[in-house]
Write a protein that holds these residues in place. Structure first.
Motif, PDB file in Angstrom:
ATOM      1  N   LEU A   1       0.810  -1.218   0.000  1.00 18.80           N
ATOM      2  CA  LEU A   1       0.000   0.000   0.000  1.00 18.80           C
ATOM      3  C   LEU A   1       0.845   1.272   0.000  1.00 18.80           C
ATOM      4  O   LEU A   1       0.308   2.377   0.123  1.00 18.80           O
ATOM      5  N   GLY A   2       2.151   1.121  -0.112  1.00 14.88           N
ATOM      6  CA  GLY A   2       3.006   2.294  -0.225  1.00 14.88           C
ATOM      7  C   GLY A   2       3.423   2.924   1.094  1.00 14.88           C
ATOM      8  O   GLY A   2       3.908   4.068   1.096  1.00 14.88           O
ATOM      9  N   ARG A   3       3.272   2.207   2.200  1.00 15.49           N
ATOM     10  CA  ARG A   3       3.721   2.756   3.472  1.00 15.49           C
ATOM     11  C   ARG A   3       5.250   2.832   3.488  1.00 15.49           C
ATOM     12  O   ARG A   3       5.938   2.038   2.851  1.00 15.49           O
ATOM     13  N   GLU A   4       5.767   3.782   4.267  1.00 19.44           N
ATOM     14  CA  GLU A   4       7.209   3.920   4.370  1.00 19.44           C
ATOM     15  C   GLU A   4       7.798   2.697   5.065  1.00 19.44           C
ATOM     16  O   GLU A   4       7.205   2.155   6.004  1.00 19.44           O
ATOM     17  N   PRO A   5       8.992   2.248   4.623  1.00 20.04           N
ATOM     18  CA  PRO A   5       9.664   1.157   5.355  1.00 20.04           C
ATOM     19  C   PRO A   5       9.899   1.575   6.804  1.00 20.04           C
ATOM     20  O   PRO A   5      10.218   2.723   7.098  1.00 20.04           O
ATOM     21  N   GLY A   6       9.710   0.638   7.703  1.00 22.20           N
ATOM     22  CA  GLY A   6       9.899   0.949   9.117  1.00 22.20           C
ATOM     23  C   GLY A   6       8.677   1.508   9.801  1.00 22.20           C
ATOM     24  O   GLY A   6       8.758   1.928  10.959  1.00 22.20           O
ATOM     25  N   SER A   7       7.527   1.493   9.119  1.00 27.63           N
ATOM     26  CA  SER A   7       6.307   2.003   9.752  1.00 27.63           C
ATOM     27  C   SER A   7       5.768   1.042  10.796  1.00 27.63           C
ATOM     28  O   SER A   7       4.911   1.419  11.600  1.00 27.63           O
ATOM     29  N   VAL A   8       6.261  -0.191  10.798  1.00 26.40           N
ATOM     30  CA  VAL A   8       5.882  -1.160  11.825  1.00 26.40           C
ATOM     31  C   VAL A   8       7.151  -1.751  12.410  1.00 26.40           C
ATOM     32  O   VAL A   8       8.075  -2.119  11.673  1.00 26.40           O
ATOM     33  N   VAL A   9       7.224  -1.795  13.737  1.00 27.64           N
ATOM     34  CA  VAL A   9       8.377  -2.378  14.410  1.00 27.64           C
ATOM     35  C   VAL A   9       7.895  -3.339  15.485  1.00 27.64           C
ATOM     36  O   VAL A   9       6.795  -3.195  16.027  1.00 27.64           O
ATOM     37  N   LEU A  10       8.729  -4.323  15.775  1.00 26.20           N
ATOM     38  CA  LEU A  10       8.483  -5.255  16.872  1.00 26.20           C
ATOM     39  C   LEU A  10       9.715  -5.256  17.765  1.00 26.20           C
ATOM     40  O   LEU A  10      10.815  -5.578  17.309  1.00 26.20           O
ATOM     41  N   THR A  11       9.523  -4.884  19.021  1.00 30.25           N
ATOM     42  CA  THR A  11      10.584  -4.929  20.019  1.00 30.25           C
ATOM     43  C   THR A  11      10.409  -6.189  20.853  1.00 30.25           C
ATOM     44  O   THR A  11       9.325  -6.428  21.397  1.00 30.25           O
ATOM     45  N   GLU A  12      11.452  -6.997  20.940  1.00 26.75           N
ATOM     46  CA  GLU A  12      11.427  -8.206  21.756  1.00 26.75           C
ATOM     47  C   GLU A  12      12.321  -7.990  22.977  1.00 26.75           C
ATOM     48  O   GLU A  12      13.499  -7.687  22.847  1.00 26.75           O
ATOM     49  N   TYR A  13      11.743  -8.115  24.165  1.00 25.70           N
ATOM     50  CA  TYR A  13      12.468  -7.856  25.405  1.00 25.70           C
ATOM     51  C   TYR A  13      12.578  -9.136  26.215  1.00 25.70           C
ATOM     52  O   TYR A  13      11.797 -10.084  26.026  1.00 25.70           O
ATOM     53  N   ASN A  14      13.540  -9.172  27.111  1.00 25.93           N
ATOM     54  CA  ASN A  14      13.770 -10.366  27.924  1.00 25.93           C
ATOM     55  C   ASN A  14      12.887 -10.295  29.166  1.00 25.93           C
ATOM     56  O   ASN A  14      13.295  -9.839  30.238  1.00 25.93           O
ATOM     57  N   GLY A  15      11.648 -10.714  28.993  1.00 29.14           N
ATOM     58  CA  GLY A  15      10.667 -10.680  30.067  1.00 29.14           C
ATOM     59  C   GLY A  15       9.422 -11.417  29.647  1.00 29.14           C
ATOM     60  O   GLY A  15       9.430 -12.189  28.680  1.00 29.14           O
ATOM     61  N   GLY A  16       8.335 -11.159  30.361  1.00 29.80           N
ATOM     62  CA  GLY A  16       7.117 -11.902  30.124  1.00 29.80           C
ATOM     63  C   GLY A  16       5.913 -11.024  29.902  1.00 29.80           C
ATOM     64  O   GLY A  16       6.013  -9.897  29.414  1.00 29.80           O
ATOM     65  N   HIS A  17       4.751 -11.563  30.270  1.00 29.18           N
ATOM     66  CA  HIS A  17       3.464 -10.897  30.123  1.00 29.18           C
ATOM     67  C   HIS A  17       3.256 -10.090  31.396  1.00 29.18           C
ATOM     68  O   HIS A  17       2.530 -10.493  32.302  1.00 29.18           O
ATOM     69  N   ASP A  18       3.871  -8.909  31.455  1.00 30.43           N
ATOM     70  CA  ASP A  18       4.217  -8.361  32.745  1.00 30.43           C
ATOM     71  C   ASP A  18       4.115  -6.841  32.743  1.00 30.43           C
ATOM     72  O   ASP A  18       4.757  -6.165  31.937  1.00 30.43           O
ATOM     73  N   ARG A  19       3.353  -6.307  33.701  1.00 31.19           N
ATOM     74  CA  ARG A  19       3.254  -4.846  33.812  1.00 31.19           C
ATOM     75  C   ARG A  19       4.599  -4.202  34.125  1.00 31.19           C
ATOM     76  O   ARG A  19       4.831  -3.042  33.786  1.00 31.19           O
ATOM     77  N   ALA A  20       5.493  -4.939  34.790  1.00 31.60           N
ATOM     78  CA  ALA A  20       6.822  -4.388  35.045  1.00 31.60           C
ATOM     79  C   ALA A  20       7.550  -4.109  33.736  1.00 31.60           C
ATOM     80  O   ALA A  20       8.299  -3.132  33.622  1.00 31.60           O
ATOM     81  N   CYS A  21       7.350  -4.959  32.738  1.00 36.54           N
ATOM     82  CA  CYS A  21       7.968  -4.758  31.424  1.00 36.54           C
ATOM     83  C   CYS A  21       7.187  -3.738  30.607  1.00 36.54           C
ATOM     84  O   CYS A  21       7.785  -2.918  29.890  1.00 36.54           O
ATOM     85  N   TRP A  22       5.870  -3.744  30.728  1.00 39.97           N
ATOM     86  CA  TRP A  22       5.060  -2.812  29.932  1.00 39.97           C
ATOM     87  C   TRP A  22       5.308  -1.375  30.348  1.00 39.97           C
ATOM     88  O   TRP A  22       5.408  -0.486  29.502  1.00 39.97           O
ATOM     89  N   ARG A  23       5.418  -1.127  31.650  1.00 33.78           N
ATOM     90  CA  ARG A  23       5.622   0.244  32.084  1.00 33.78           C
ATOM     91  C   ARG A  23       7.012   0.739  31.681  1.00 33.78           C
ATOM     92  O   ARG A  23       7.209   1.926  31.418  1.00 33.78           O
ATOM     93  N   ALA A  24       7.999  -0.174  31.614  1.00 34.74           N
ATOM     94  CA  ALA A  24       9.333   0.225  31.164  1.00 34.74           C
ATOM     95  C   ALA A  24       9.342   0.505  29.670  1.00 34.74           C
ATOM     96  O   ALA A  24      10.068   1.384  29.200  1.00 34.74           O
ATOM     97  N   GLY A  25       8.539  -0.233  28.887  1.00 31.34           N
ATOM     98  CA  GLY A  25       8.573  -0.109  27.439  1.00 31.34           C
ATOM     99  C   GLY A  25       7.617   0.906  26.846  1.00 31.34           C
ATOM    100  O   GLY A  25       7.771   1.278  25.675  1.00 31.34           O
ATOM    101  N   LEU A  26       6.627   1.354  27.619  1.00 31.61           N
ATOM    102  CA  LEU A  26       5.626   2.273  27.074  1.00 31.61           C
ATOM    103  C   LEU A  26       6.235   3.542  26.489  1.00 31.61           C
ATOM    104  O   LEU A  26       5.872   3.947  25.377  1.00 31.61           O
ATOM    105  N   PRO A  27       7.171   4.222  27.169  1.00 33.81           N
ATOM    106  CA  PRO A  27       7.709   5.459  26.593  1.00 33.81           C
ATOM    107  C   PRO A  27       8.340   5.275  25.223  1.00 33.81           C
ATOM    108  O   PRO A  27       8.149   6.103  24.330  1.00 33.81           O
ATOM    109  N   ASP A  28       9.102   4.186  25.019  1.00 31.03           N
ATOM    110  CA  ASP A  28       9.732   3.973  23.715  1.00 31.03           C
ATOM    111  C   ASP A  28       8.689   3.834  22.617  1.00 31.03           C
ATOM    112  O   ASP A  28       8.859   4.358  21.510  1.00 31.03           O
TER     113      ASP A  28
END
Length: 457
Positions: free
Chosen positions: A416-443
């Motif tokens: 559809l012509g979207r710019e490369p890099g319009s979707v990213v997936l960050t994989e972190y060393n953790g689980g299904h965890d609010r401790a990880c979500w609150r650390a990652g939300l700002p990024d």
């Protein structure tokens, strides 16, 4: 006919790799002089973390203090411990002492919330109501999908969970119910005052200089037939040149409001890391309602687009551009965030999904169907302008589904012509965890709003 809730039971996938248990360093000292041992532990806090072994790994020792009154002590670390691994997570007792211990060898960037479950020797039951509503729901679901021979072990696991409490010596707390372990290489936290960015918490009418305001309101959804609280954070700084407010809609808003999120947003907006935006935190009510509404529910998406945003627009000058309207969520909320942008692309053009449940629906009860969102993306007329996905390496039930969804979004976006890099997936060393979500939300917010005007640019 399966009940709708059964579609939201994650697929029954057993962990194939478990953390490596190793001998506890210094345990001989605990046997010789337990009081001196505990004085040292209390001075440094728990868990006790060893040095880098040269391979990017460290020993992580969890401890509990107790004697003959205990039959067992179980470590309950997010996505490290589960009903299939109770034996692997039982602490050992140093004979003749009150020292219980368990040591893992973990990669240096691991972060997890955890509790410790001391099981009484007299078989006394946990206090009534010790299991949260969410954990009781997890118990019911786990027993529903477990093989018959596994059900007694599952029940024993949840019986132990009823005794779980925070680690009293932990250096970090998630909230009143859980502790946190963060190894030195884990992504930095901006939530702590030592980070230099978190303003003091405040209430409306008592905001310190430079802080925004948080307004709570009750909003009834005609499409849903229920009433919930929404919290609107308005920063002290407005968008430049009188432009309308961009909007961030954050699902499971009660968790973020309680954290609290607002002081962090104030700090990040003040230093230019984030742009001025209205953040709307939407309460998910109770577990049953959340399960129903955050599983690709069209009525809930209609509520967000046709009721919540117009309600907000009646009170603030908000942007109508979907590229300046972001919807964010975690777990089922992450699934719904992308579904909302799929169903209402004219309203939502940016998506943040943390640990999105993109395995949904459960293949065992959906006639063989699974990962519906990836299929919808592949045939969509449009995809969001930007999507930020994240998932934990210990989330074995959804990590691969997030990877496949990322690929589907990237492929369709390219078509559809979207710019490369319009979707990213960050994989972190953790689980299904609010401790990880609150650390990652700002990024995630920074990536999705990088083209929104900041102050001082």
């Amino acid at each position: 006919m399966p009940q709708p809730a059964t579609y939201t039971i994650p697929p029954r996938l057993k962990r194939t790799v478990r953390p490596e248990r190793v001998a506890t360093p210094g345990v001989d000292g605990a046997a010789r002089a337990p009081e001196a041992f505990w004085r040292g532990v209390e001075a440094g806090g728990t868990p006790v973390v060893g040095g880098d072994d040269g391979t990017g790994h460290r020993t992580v020792t969890f401890l509990w203090r107790g004697g003959d009154e205990l039959a067992d002590v179980v470590l309950v670390a997010n996505k490290i411990a589960d009903a299939d691994s109770c034996e692997h997570n039982r602490m050992e007792r140093v004979p003749g002492t009150d020292v219980w211990h368990l040591t893992y060898r973990m990669r240096d960037d691991w972060r997890a919330s955890y509790t410790v479950a001391p099981v009484p020797a007299d078989g006394a039951p946990a206090p009534e109501g010790a299991l949260s509503a969410t954990t009781r729901l997890r118990r019911e679901r786990a027993l529903a999908v477990a093989d018959p021979e596994d059900r007694p072990a599952v029940a024993r696991w949840f019986d132990a969970l009823a005794h779980a409490v925070p680690d009293p010596l932990a250096r970090e707390r998630l909230d009143a119910t859980a502790s946190v372990v963060s190894l030195p290489g884990a992504p930095p936290e901006l939530w702590r005052p030592s980070g230099g960015r978190v303003c003091a918490a405040r209430t409306e009418g008592e905001a310190p200089a430079g802080a925004g305001t948080v307004t709570a309101a009750r909003l009834t959804g005609a499409a849903l037939g229920n009433t919930r609280t929404v919290w609107v954070h308005r920063p002290a700084q407005a968008p430049p040149d009188g432009t309308p407010w961009p909007v961030v809609v954050l699902l499971d808003g009660q968790d973020w409001h309680t954290l609290p999120l607002a002081p962090l947003l104030d700090g990040l907006i003040a230093d230019g890391t984030l742009p001025p935006a209205l953040t709307v935190m939407v309460d998910s009510l109770d577990p049953a309602t959340r399960t129903r509404e955050l599983a690709c529910d069209d009525a809930f998406v209609d509520f967000l687009g046709h009721e919540l945003l117009p309600w907000l627009g009646d009170r603030h000058d908000v942007a109508s551009d979907p590229g300046r309207t972001l919807v964010a969520g975690q777990s089922l909320g992450g699934l719904t965030a992308l579904y909302a942008a799929h169903r209402a692309p004219h309203r939502f053009g940016r998506v943040l999904s943390q640990s999105g449940s993109f395995w949904w629906p459960n293949v065992a009860v959906a006639g063989g169907e699974s990962e519906r969102m990836a299929g919808l993306v592949a045939g969509a007329d449009t995809v969001p302008g930007r999507v930020h996905l994240s998932a934990g390496l210990n989330e074995w039930a959804l990590l691969d589904a997030n990877r496949r969804l990322r690929d589907a979004l990237a492929a369709r976006g390219a078509e559809l012509g979207r710019e490369p890099g319009s979707v990213v997936l960050t994989e972190y060393n953790g689980g299904h965890d609010r401790a990880c979500w609150r650390a990652g939300l700002p990024d995630g917010l920074v990536f999705l709003t990088s083209d929104w005007e900041r102050r001082g640019r």
